[in-house]
Design a protein around this motif. Structure first.
Motif, PDB file in Angstrom:
ATOM      1  N   ASP A   1      43.748  32.887  43.692  1.00  0.00           N
ATOM      2  CA  ASP A   1      42.421  32.441  43.301  1.00  0.00           C
ATOM      3  C   ASP A   1      41.638  31.788  44.424  1.00  0.00           C
ATOM      4  O   ASP A   1      40.544  31.287  44.195  1.00  0.00           O
ATOM      5  CB  ASP A   1      42.519  31.472  42.116  1.00  0.00           C
ATOM      6  CG  ASP A   1      43.072  32.151  40.890  1.00  0.00           C
ATOM      7  OD1 ASP A   1      43.768  31.462  40.129  1.00  0.00           O
ATOM      8  OD2 ASP A   1      42.817  33.348  40.716  1.00  0.00           O
TER       9      ASP A   1
ATOM     10  N   CYS B   1      42.420  38.362  42.750  1.00  0.00           N
ATOM     11  CA  CYS B   1      43.322  38.121  41.618  1.00  0.00           C
ATOM     12  C   CYS B   1      44.780  38.321  41.972  1.00  0.00           C
ATOM     13  O   CYS B   1      45.657  37.897  41.225  1.00  0.00           O
ATOM     14  CB  CYS B   1      42.942  39.014  40.430  1.00  0.00           C
ATOM     15  SG  CYS B   1      43.303  40.769  40.680  1.00  0.00           S
TER      16      CYS B   1
ATOM     17  N   CYS C   1      36.705  42.240  39.716  1.00  0.00           N
ATOM     18  CA  CYS C   1      36.901  40.907  40.289  1.00  0.00           C
ATOM     19  C   CYS C   1      35.774  40.522  41.237  1.00  0.00           C
ATOM     20  O   CYS C   1      35.547  39.325  41.474  1.00  0.00           O
ATOM     21  CB  CYS C   1      38.226  40.838  41.050  1.00  0.00           C
ATOM     22  SG  CYS C   1      39.688  41.026  40.027  1.00  0.00           S
TER      23      CYS C   1
END
Length: 1065
Positions: free
Chosen positions: A678, A699, A720
């Motif tokens: 993250d 991710c 993402c």
């Protein structure tokens, strides 16, 4: 003298019909009129002629004159074109009623059934010029005096239905209310005809009605059996409509309408809305009609955060179901958005009531839209033929922000009536269907700009409406499946096929064809021997040779001697991205290691699809084609230029000189640390971290080939790759990476450190665009042990010199229009906003503005146009909508000083109307782009899912036969090519977005500069002059950016002309 209505009761009934504002009142008044005249309603054209003969006073005569003028067109043959045709129309919406009117004028017997018993839809429809002219020709101003009065042309659905209902009744259409059409009843035996299955039990006369034409206008929820419907799906889109009571007070009439504001080109408005109310929208429109009508597109996360949606469900029906929507929160949401958009000038906003007596506010889903595969069919049984046609939403569900629903609905109604005329003339079923499908192909492409300009000539004949019409575009042999004889297997009503965008260009290469093409392109280069699609590329020389073949000017093959495999591969990957528009699919480390053959094949297939039409000349010094300039390539250069500009602007050292980062030019050979899932990590080498392209840099999950998106040398899932703040999808050239935290942001939320002045309104989009000379080209690979030629210290950026211009020079610059060379044809620029358009029109028509003097013929034409359709004494005058104060004052002074106010009293109203129309076109263009972006995103998700399945099958060590694996690989390459095609289209859309953004930016700077120019020089402070210079510099930047876009598009046009219709990258 007594009025006619006080003497003649028939006149009073007729006036009641004209003035009735409720559906039931219209029906009761018309029935009273027919009883007074001794007529039976629904008698067709003979009924109309009888009514006209008995009502011959002035008010009625003006309406008869309009209807007779329409009916006198030769195509109707004086009402005898379809006298033997019996029609059933299902649905009393605007399109169903309009089709019924046309069929009645052709002389057909028309019966219309409608399940509702009243008209209650307050939502407002945008009208195209031809729909305005068409409705005026049917007497719209007689039925509704406020028709098209104001700065925007629109009408509420309820009012449109009312006026068309009145026309249909007068023309003898038989209408039945509260009757639901449930299906067809085929003829039981020879000699009988087709009937309708209706609920509840209809009158005997209607139950026994046999017809040979069925026109369905019952909306998108009902499509007759036999028609196939295709779904066009985008990402989740939630619309909200709200209708507030219009008290028609003076204050309300002074509030200007909003033709459309879109986030795609006016982010500052929505940022202010978010800060003030917490409401996050994509767009908003405000029309003033019977009600104050607002429609907007809201973001799901905002609706959840504000409590409008109680829970987040993946199913759209459940998400927007009544049980999951909080009515009070939805009302607060809509009221707050409307109040902010109108600056609180509408006062207390009270909701109008819907059909159920509840506040007229609703949330709806327009994620997917339905489109019928065909517009007509023919069924035959026992010798009885039935022609079925679709119009309205059951033919094509409109995308509401484009305002195309009623316009294309009317066109489809005309086309359907023309089909019925051809049917009545005795044309064969296949010929009729082929003509109708040829017209249907044109429907989705129609716009006010590509139809005939003279709307007065529009009629039932398609040639009067469509230029370059080809009624044989579809042949009878292509529509045989639309002709059902006797009992035939029913066709599925719903297709599971989705719109996946443009088809891939050209055929997909097999693995053998791709290898052969690579061998041809790299033949003759020393040390390059391509024998496969894996190990032959490990030393980097083959990829460098391929890049050199396509762009020989970048380096000489001799310069590669002694270069390491990783460095050569990194350089070739970077050059392919920066100079050819081929984005990486795998890293340099993976290519050298040879551990990702599927990724390498997918990467090389992009070269093949983009440049397979490039002529091949043997030898390494061949000056092959450089390929056509692609939008992907341009946006990539633009993104890098913006990133460099931001890093230089934020990286000043103590001496005031800006640092230029050069670490990315030489890839590092060290293995990168594995980033935490993250926490984005910024590393010095652009491709260093890409060695982990199998994992998403955000991710940490696995990345399959079709899922890989490369940005700043790192690989991500498209799902993402979103803004760190608003979680919006990041589009090409529409994002930035913050150097401090390493996160990615959309341009609206990208932090701007070091920009303290005007940081509130200056966004990243104001930075310099790519100039004509690309000076951030990657350096050639360095040769170990040998200095590079031409190496010199990077010079410091020159400081900006303060620009001092005289007032005339500032004046000319603020109104600057870019004009390329005479032989060049730049693409049309997006229209400017209302205020600027009005000002520009006046600048070219009045003396004293510092512009060339022109005759006032423009104003004369405007006056004549206004006088073509003057309002009658009983019709309400047009509302006087104000401009903003600055423009109002400028226009007032111009008109007063030039002495034209008395000569041309309507110039202001006409200019404002035209300006609003152009503003509407711009809004529609932005919404069309956004819709297509959403469709592309949905299509890419489908491709990724299919590609993942194929890749897993190929990578698994199964005992599948080699023939099956070859088939899987070919299918994977096909998906890769489709993805590349969609990405290229996405880049094209983003260039158009850049045009819209620059147009908006120039308008804002133009307005700001004029505020300083209008001040006396002696009254300006030092701060004023400094601010004026800053605005001037920004304006110069915007002009340069627009110039870069024009040059790019012109270069691409010339390149496409030179290379012919070859496939594009």
């Amino acid at each position: 003298m007594a009025s006619p209505t006080s003497i003649n009761p028939e006149h009073a009934h007729f006036e009641s019909v004209l003035q009735a504002q409720l559906c039931q009142d219209v029906l009761s008044s018309f029935q009273g009129l027919c009883r007074a005249l001794g007529l039976e309603p629904g008698g067709g054209l003979p009924q109309y002629h009888k009514i006209k003969a008995q009502l011959n006073y002035w008010s009625a005569k003006s309406l008869w004159a309009k209807l007779d003028k329409r009916a006198s067109q030769p195509v109707y043959q004086q009402g005898r074109a379809c006298t033997s045709t019996k029609c059933l129309v299902v649905g009393a919406g605007p399109c169903g009623l309009r089709a019924a009117v046309e069929l009645a004028m052709l002389g057909a017997r028309v019966v219309l059934v409608e399940k509702r018993t009243k008209f209650s839809r307050h939502n407002v429809l945008h009208l195209w010029p031809f729909t305005i002219h068409d409705l005026r020709a049917l007497g719209a101003k007689k039925f509704y005096g406020r028709f098209c009065t104001g700065s925007l042309d629109h009408i509420s659905i309820r009012q449109l239905q009312l006026l068309l209902l009145k026309v249909a009744l007068l023309l003898g259409v038989e209408i039945h209310w509260g009757v639901t059409f449930t299906g067809l009843q085929p003829p039981p035996r020879k000699g009988s005809g087709w009937r309708a299955q209706l609920q509840p039990s209809p009158p005997a006369q209607l139950a026994n009605y046999e017809f040979d034409v069925l026109i369905s206008a019952a909306g998108g929820k009902f499509v007759p059996e036999g028609f196939t419907v295709r779904e066009m799906r985008g990402k989740l889109a939630i619309g909200i409509t709200a209708n507030f009571v219009n008290g028609r007070t003076v204050e309300e009439t002074q509030v200007p309408e909003i033709s459309g504001v879109a986030r795609i080109y006016n982010q500052s408005f929505f940022q202010s809305l978010l800060k003030a109310t917490g409401i996050d929208l994509e767009n908003i429109v405000y029309y003033k009609d019977d009600t104050h009508y607002f429609v907007m597109t809201a973001k799901k996360q905002c609706l959840l955060r504000l409590g409008v949606l109680r829970q987040d469900w993946p199913e759209t029906d459940r998400l927007l179901g009544s049980a999951n929507v909080a009515p009070e929160a939805l009302q607060r949401f809509a009221r707050a958005a409307a109040d902010f958009a109108t600056h609180g000038k509408l006062g207390k906003l009270e909701f109008a009531q819907d059909a159920h007596g509840r506040p007229d506010v609703s949330a709806f889903d327009f994620t997917s839209m339905m489109r019928a595969e065909s517009s007509a069919r023919v069924q035959e049984k026992h010798g009885a033929r039935l022609l079925l046609g679709l119009v309205g939403d059951c033919l094509v569900e409109p995308f509401w922000p484009l305002g195309t629903g009623v316009a294309r609905g009317f066109l489809a109604a005309f086309d359907a009536a023309w089909m019925v005329k051809r049917w009545a003339e005795g044309a064969g079923p296949l010929e009729v269907l082929a003509e109708r499908e040829s017209l249907y192909q044109l429907l989705s492409q129609t716009s006010p700009e590509n139809m005939h300009r003279n709307v007065a000539q529009y009629g039932l004949d398609p040639a009067s409406r469509y230029p370059n019409l080809n009624l044989r575009a579809v042949t009878p042999s292509q529509v045989r499946d639309l002709y059902d004889v006797e009992a035939k297997e029913p066709v599925l009503r719903m297709s599971d096929k989705t719109d996946s965008g443009k088809p891939a260009t050209g055929s997909v290469a097999t693995q053998e064809e791709l290898l052969h093409w690579c061998q041809e392109q790299t033949a003759g280069y020393p040390g390059v021997h391509v024998t496969d699609l894996s190990s032959s590329w490990a030393d980097g020389l083959a990829l460098c040779a391929l890049v050199h073949r396509l762009r020989p000017s970048l380096l000489e093959p001799s310069e590669l001697q002694g270069v390491g495999a990783l460095e050569a591969t990194s350089w070739a990957l970077k050059m392919a991205e920066h100079e050819l528009g081929i984005t990486p699919v795998l890293s340099a480390q993976a290519m050298v290691a040879g551990n990702d053959p599927l990724g390498l094949i997918a990467y090389l297939s992009h070269f093949h699809s983009a440049f397979k039409s490039t002529p091949h000349n043997p030898g390494p010094v061949s000056q092959g084609s450089s390929g056509t300039a692609s939008a992907v390539l341009f946006l990539g250069k633009l993104q890098r230029t913006l990133r460099q500009t931001r890093s230089q602007g934020n990286g000043e050292d103590a001496g005031g000189k800006k640092r230029v980062e050069v670490e990315a030019e030489t890839p590092s050979t060290e293995e990168p640390p594995v980033p935490e899932p993250d926490i984005p990590v910024t590393l010095p080498s652009q491709y260093q971290e890409a060695s982990a392209e199998d994992l998403c840099a955000l991710c940490g999950e696995h990345l399959y080939i079709l899922e890989r998106l490369c940005a700043n040398g790192r690989f991500f899932h498209r799902s993402c790759f979103r803004c760190h703040i608003c979680e919006a999808t990041l589009w090409p050239s529409g994002y930035g990476q913050h150097p401090g935290d390493g996160h990615f942001y959309c341009l609206q939320h990208l932090p701007q450190p070091g920009h303290k002045e005007d940081s509130s309104d200056r966004g990243p989009e104001s930075q310099d665009l790519l100039t004509h000379s690309e000076n951030n080209m990657p350096s050639r690979p360095s040769i170990p042990g040998a200095p590079q030629e031409g190496t010199s210290p990077v010079p410091s950026q020159p400081t900006r010199r303060l620009i001092r211009l005289s007032s005339p020079e500032r004046q000319r610059l603020s109104s600057l229009h870019l004009t390329p060379d005479p032989e060049m044809e730049p693409p049309p620029k997006p229209p400017r906003s209302c205020s600027v358009l009005a000002r520009q029109a006046l600048e070219g028509s009045f003396v004293g503005w510092g512009m060339p003097v022109q005759s006032p013929q423009v104003l004369v034409a405007m006056e004549e146009e206004e006088e073509e359709s003057p309002c009658s004494s009983d019709e309400e005058a047009e509302e006087d909508v104000p401009l903003d104060s600055d423009t109002e004052q400028v226009l007032w002074n111009l008109a007063k000083n030039s002495g034209t106010m008395n000569s041309y009293p309507t110039w202001r109203r006409t200019l404002l109307r035209r300006a609003k129309e152009e503003e509407m076109k711009r809004f529609c263009k932005a919404q069309a782009i956004q819709r297509r972006q959403n469709e592309i995103e949905a299509a890419l998700r489908e491709l990724e899912a299919k590609g993942t399945e194929l890749e897993l099958a190929l990578r698994s060590r199964s005992s599948s036969p080699e023939q099956q694996k070859a088939l899987w690989l070919e299918q994977l390459l096909q998906l890769v090519q489709k993805k590349n095609s969609l990405v290229a289209e996405e880049a094209e859309l983003m260039i158009t977005v850049q045009e819209l953004n620059l147009e908006e930016k120039q308008w804002q700077l133009d307005q700001e500069l004029r505020t300083y120019m209008n001040r006396e020089e002696t009254l300006k402070t030092a701060a004023d002059r400094q601010a004026e210079d800053q605005v001037l510099r920004k304006l110069v930047d915007v002009v340069n950016q627009r110039d870069a876009l024009i040059r790019f598009q012109e270069e691409r046009r010339l390149s496409e002309l030179a290379s012919g219709p070859g496939p594009q990258g």
